[in-house]
Design a protein around this motif. Structure first.
Motif, mmCIF file in Angstrom:
data_model
loop_
_atom_site.group_PDB
_atom_site.id
_atom_site.type_symbol
_atom_site.label_atom_id
_atom_site.label_comp_id
_atom_site.label_asym_id
_atom_site.label_seq_id
_atom_site.Cartn_x
_atom_site.Cartn_y
_atom_site.Cartn_z
ATOM 1 N N GLY A 97 -6.366 -21.658 -10.257
ATOM 2 C CA GLY A 97 -5.054 -21.684 -9.624
ATOM 3 C C GLY A 97 -4.683 -20.387 -8.947
ATOM 4 O O GLY A 97 -3.805 -20.365 -8.067
ATOM 5 N N THR A 98 -5.346 -19.294 -9.325
ATOM 6 C CA THR A 98 -5.000 -17.995 -8.751
ATOM 7 C C THR A 98 -6.266 -17.191 -8.447
ATOM 8 O O THR A 98 -7.342 -17.455 -8.997
ATOM 9 C CB THR A 98 -4.115 -17.166 -9.713
ATOM 10 N N ALA A 99 -6.118 -16.218 -7.589
ATOM 11 C CA ALA A 99 -7.184 -15.252 -7.292
ATOM 12 C C ALA A 99 -6.519 -13.904 -7.021
ATOM 13 O O ALA A 99 -5.325 -13.838 -6.705
ATOM 14 C CB ALA A 99 -8.009 -15.684 -6.087
ATOM 15 N N GLU A 100 -7.300 -12.854 -7.159
ATOM 16 C CA GLU A 100 -6.741 -11.513 -6.954
ATOM 17 C C GLU A 100 -7.737 -10.642 -6.209
ATOM 18 O O GLU A 100 -8.925 -10.589 -6.567
ATOM 19 C CB GLU A 100 -6.380 -10.875 -8.299
ATOM 20 N N LEU A 101 -7.253 -9.960 -5.190
ATOM 21 C CA LEU A 101 -8.038 -8.971 -4.456
ATOM 22 C C LEU A 101 -7.500 -7.589 -4.781
ATOM 23 O O LEU A 101 -6.280 -7.383 -4.845
ATOM 24 C CB LEU A 101 -7.940 -9.208 -2.947
ATOM 25 N N ARG A 102 -8.404 -6.625 -4.963
ATOM 26 C CA ARG A 102 -8.006 -5.241 -5.218
ATOM 27 C C ARG A 102 -8.624 -4.360 -4.143
ATOM 28 O O ARG A 102 -9.840 -4.342 -3.965
ATOM 29 C CB ARG A 102 -8.448 -4.798 -6.609
ATOM 30 N N LEU A 103 -7.767 -3.613 -3.459
ATOM 31 C CA LEU A 103 -8.186 -2.844 -2.288
ATOM 32 C C LEU A 103 -7.916 -1.358 -2.488
ATOM 33 O O LEU A 103 -6.933 -0.971 -3.140
ATOM 34 C CB LEU A 103 -7.412 -3.280 -1.040
ATOM 35 N N THR A 104 -8.784 -0.544 -1.899
ATOM 36 C CA THR A 104 -8.430 0.851 -1.649
ATOM 37 C C THR A 104 -8.184 0.989 -0.155
ATOM 38 O O THR A 104 -8.927 0.439 0.669
ATOM 39 C CB THR A 104 -9.527 1.832 -2.124
ATOM 40 N N VAL A 105 -7.113 1.706 0.194
ATOM 41 C CA VAL A 105 -6.687 1.828 1.592
ATOM 42 C C VAL A 105 -6.518 3.311 1.892
ATOM 43 O O VAL A 105 -5.801 4.019 1.177
ATOM 44 C CB VAL A 105 -5.360 1.076 1.831
ATOM 45 N N ARG A 106 -7.157 3.770 2.962
ATOM 46 C CA ARG A 106 -7.125 5.194 3.283
ATOM 47 C C ARG A 106 -6.862 5.408 4.770
ATOM 48 O O ARG A 106 -7.217 4.589 5.604
ATOM 49 C CB ARG A 106 -8.446 5.870 2.871
ATOM 50 N N ALA A 107 -6.247 6.547 5.051
ATOM 51 C CA ALA A 107 -5.941 6.904 6.437
ATOM 52 C C ALA A 107 -5.937 8.414 6.570
ATOM 53 O O ALA A 107 -5.722 9.139 5.593
ATOM 54 C CB ALA A 107 -4.588 6.330 6.864
ATOM 55 N N MET A 108 -6.159 8.881 7.803
ATOM 56 C CA MET A 108 -6.134 10.315 8.081
ATOM 57 C C MET A 108 -4.869 10.743 8.816
ATOM 58 O O MET A 108 -4.691 11.934 9.076
ATOM 59 C CB MET A 108 -7.354 10.718 8.906
ATOM 60 N N GLN A 109 -4.011 9.780 9.149
ATOM 61 C CA GLN A 109 -2.749 10.099 9.820
ATOM 62 C C GLN A 109 -1.641 9.281 9.147
ATOM 63 O O GLN A 109 -1.841 8.093 8.845
ATOM 64 C CB GLN A 109 -2.796 9.759 11.318
ATOM 65 N N PRO A 110 -0.475 9.873 8.925
ATOM 66 C CA PRO A 110 0.616 9.137 8.267
ATOM 67 C C PRO A 110 1.005 7.852 8.987
ATOM 68 O O PRO A 110 1.307 6.837 8.346
ATOM 69 C CB PRO A 110 1.766 10.153 8.263
ATOM 70 N N GLU A 111 0.987 7.866 10.325
ATOM 71 C CA GLU A 111 1.382 6.668 11.057
ATOM 72 C C GLU A 111 0.354 5.545 10.893
ATOM 73 O O GLU A 111 0.705 4.349 10.891
ATOM 74 C CB GLU A 111 1.596 6.974 12.538
ATOM 75 N N VAL A 112 -0.913 5.901 10.723
ATOM 76 C CA VAL A 112 -1.935 4.890 10.462
ATOM 77 C C VAL A 112 -1.755 4.323 9.056
ATOM 78 O O VAL A 112 -1.931 3.122 8.818
ATOM 79 C CB VAL A 112 -3.349 5.474 10.651
ATOM 80 N N ARG A 113 -1.374 5.170 8.136
ATOM 81 C CA ARG A 113 -1.084 4.691 6.778
ATOM 82 C C ARG A 113 0.013 3.630 6.802
ATOM 83 O O ARG A 113 -0.098 2.573 6.148
ATOM 84 C CB ARG A 113 -0.668 5.878 5.907
ATOM 85 N N ASP A 114 1.083 3.891 7.542
ATOM 86 C CA ASP A 114 2.174 2.913 7.664
ATOM 87 C C ASP A 114 1.668 1.613 8.293
ATOM 88 O O ASP A 114 2.031 0.514 7.856
ATOM 89 C CB ASP A 114 3.306 3.494 8.512
ATOM 90 N N LEU A 115 0.851 1.752 9.337
ATOM 91 C CA LEU A 115 0.311 0.583 10.023
ATOM 92 C C LEU A 115 -0.527 -0.270 9.083
ATOM 93 O O LEU A 115 -0.413 -1.517 9.056
ATOM 94 C CB LEU A 115 -0.529 1.039 11.220
ATOM 95 N N LEU A 116 -1.394 0.363 8.290
ATOM 96 C CA LEU A 116 -2.260 -0.375 7.378
ATOM 97 C C LEU A 116 -1.443 -1.164 6.364
ATOM 98 O O LEU A 116 -1.737 -2.338 6.085
ATOM 99 C CB LEU A 116 -3.216 0.585 6.668
ATOM 100 N N GLU A 117 -0.429 -0.552 5.800
ATOM 101 C CA GLU A 117 0.399 -1.247 4.821
ATOM 102 C C GLU A 117 1.050 -2.487 5.449
ATOM 103 O O GLU A 117 1.064 -3.579 4.857
ATOM 104 C CB GLU A 117 1.472 -0.315 4.271
ATOM 105 N N ARG A 118 1.595 -2.331 6.654
ATOM 106 C CA ARG A 118 2.284 -3.443 7.312
ATOM 107 C C ARG A 118 1.319 -4.582 7.647
ATOM 108 O O ARG A 118 1.589 -5.747 7.363
ATOM 109 C CB ARG A 118 2.973 -2.939 8.580
ATOM 110 N N ARG A 119 0.161 -4.243 8.228
ATOM 111 C CA ARG A 119 -0.762 -5.282 8.671
ATOM 112 C C ARG A 119 -1.448 -5.984 7.504
ATOM 113 O O ARG A 119 -1.720 -7.198 7.560
ATOM 114 C CB ARG A 119 -1.811 -4.685 9.628
ATOM 115 N N ILE A 120 -1.755 -5.268 6.435
ATOM 116 C CA ILE A 120 -2.343 -5.927 5.265
ATOM 117 C C ILE A 120 -1.384 -6.982 4.727
ATOM 118 O O ILE A 120 -1.777 -8.123 4.422
ATOM 119 C CB ILE A 120 -2.677 -4.886 4.175
#
Length: 395
Positions: free
Chosen positions: A255-278
């Motif tokens: 009934g359920t599944a779980e994904l665990r991710l590591t997310v990295r960026a070299m610029q703060p604005e890319v970090r924001d973008l990654l969070e939003r798009r994921i």
């Protein structure tokens, strides 16, 4: 010690090297995890007090700050070393190997602590500067954000700094060689958990289910498009799925599944973008299969940004001391993370790397069960600290 030529160091610092190596190995043999560095902080506080530093304890729980003021200048700097070990079992056979099963100094924080203590001893004895030095011994760098905790506990209010500096050993770089990158030098590191809820059922009757594994698989593939199609090509983003957890039996759709991710960026604005798009992609992909996706995005360590001015100062200091051979040519940013970034968000400064060695002497990677800090570079690192203080706070 090896018969090979030792990396450069101040003679006065080298004179106490045996004592500092013994201290480093004592810390190595008795590792303590983040926020549990009670014996280590006691040792640090006792030595600083013995040498004439004003000692403050308790910031970040087990943190120690030593303060030494010389002269009348209002200038103030911080020097930071981390103290915590990792939850790993050491496999190398050394006389000073960890005595605690499941804990070891696999990242060299024992060496970082010893280098700063060696410098603290020398600075207190010679006092060839004008201003205030805060020697910051930080707990819990390894994933627990001890730097952030010290800041939350009032570090800047109690120990204001005009600049702050850190240093980390670097296996794979020639021993005693230095490296620093101006600007964005180390990546942010975030954790993202995506929980997919479908409708479980019999594996032979898939038409009666909403399969979270199929939805999760589509999410995994869709995530690959973020870096390829959303992050500007000359910027850096990393989205890695490290775990996909779902089901137990071959004939049951869970009934359920779980994904665990590591997310990295070299610029703060890319970090924001990654969070939003994921978040957008996970929810949209799940919905297309009739499932739901709950996204828990945990911001852990920010991008580490070295002040160009302070980095230039540190590199020029090393070049004046050791020549061009003392510096790594064409130093590049790395996508590892470091919680010294929390300090650099508040105070300008520079995070320096010192080569731990290559091959069999110092070349073993950090976070490896056979790793050890290279004692041959201890006095070199301590001398760097001394030279930095004496130049930054020159009378």
């Amino acid at each position: 010690m090896s018969e090979r030529l030792l990396p450069p160091a101040l003679d006065e610092v080298r004179a106490h090297e045996d004592e500092m190596v013994a201290l480093r190995r004592q810390i190595h043999a008795n590792p303590e995890l983040g926020f549990e560095e009670h014996a280590t902080s006691e040792l640090v506080a006792e030595r600083l007090s013995r040498w004439g530093w004003e000692v403050h304890r308790g910031l970040g729980g087990t943190g120690v700050v030593g303060t030494l003021k010389v002269g009348d200048s209002a200038r103030r700097i911080g020097l930071r070393a981390d103290m915590d070990a990792l939850p790993m079992t050491e496999t190398a056979d050394r006389p000073w190997a960890s005595k605690v099963f499941g804990k070891m100094h696999a990242c060299g924080h024992d060496g970082h602590t010893a280098m700063l203590l060696s410098a603290a001893r020398h600075l207190a004895a010679t006092r060839r500067f004008d201003g205030t030095v805060h020697a910051v011994f930080q707990p819990a760098e390894e994933g627990l954000a001890g730097a952030r905790k010290m800041l939350e506990d009032g570090f800047l209010e109690r120990f204001p700094c005009d600049a702050i500096f850190g240093m980390h050993n670097a296996p794979g770089l020639p021993e005693g060689q230095f490296m620093a990158v101006p600007g964005f030098a180390m990546a942010s590191a975030d954790t993202c958990i995506i929980r997919i809820t479908g409708q479980g059922g019999h594996g032979g009757l898939p038409q009666n289910t909403v399969d979270p594994i199929v939805a999760g698989s589509a999410i995994v593939m869709a995530l690959q498009s973020i870096v390829a199609r959303n992050v500007p090509p000359l910027q850096t983003g990393i989205v890695s799925v490290g775990a996909f957890l779902a089901g137990d039996a071959p004939n049951v759709i869970p009934g359920t599944a779980e994904l665990r991710l590591t997310v990295r960026a070299m610029q703060p604005e890319v970090r924001d973008l990654l969070e939003r798009r994921i978040t957008e992609l996970a929810q949209a992909q799940a919905a297309s299969f009739g499932a739901q996706a709950e996204v828990s995005y945990q911001r852990r360590y920010p991008v580490l940004r070295n002040s160009p001015e302070h980095t230039r100062f540190c590199l020029e200091l090393v070049r004046d001391w050791l020549g061009d051979s003392g510096l790594v040519e064409q130093a590049e940013p790395v996508t590892a993370s470091e919680d010294f970034a929390f300090f650099l968000e508040k105070i300008p400064g520079c995070f320096m790397n010192i080569g731990n060695g290559v091959g069999s002497v110092g070349g073993c990677s950090v976070h490896n069960t056979r790793y050890d800090f290279n004692d041959r570079v201890l006095s070199t690192g301590a001398s760097y600290w001394v030279k930095l203080v004496e130049r930054w706070l020159a009378p």
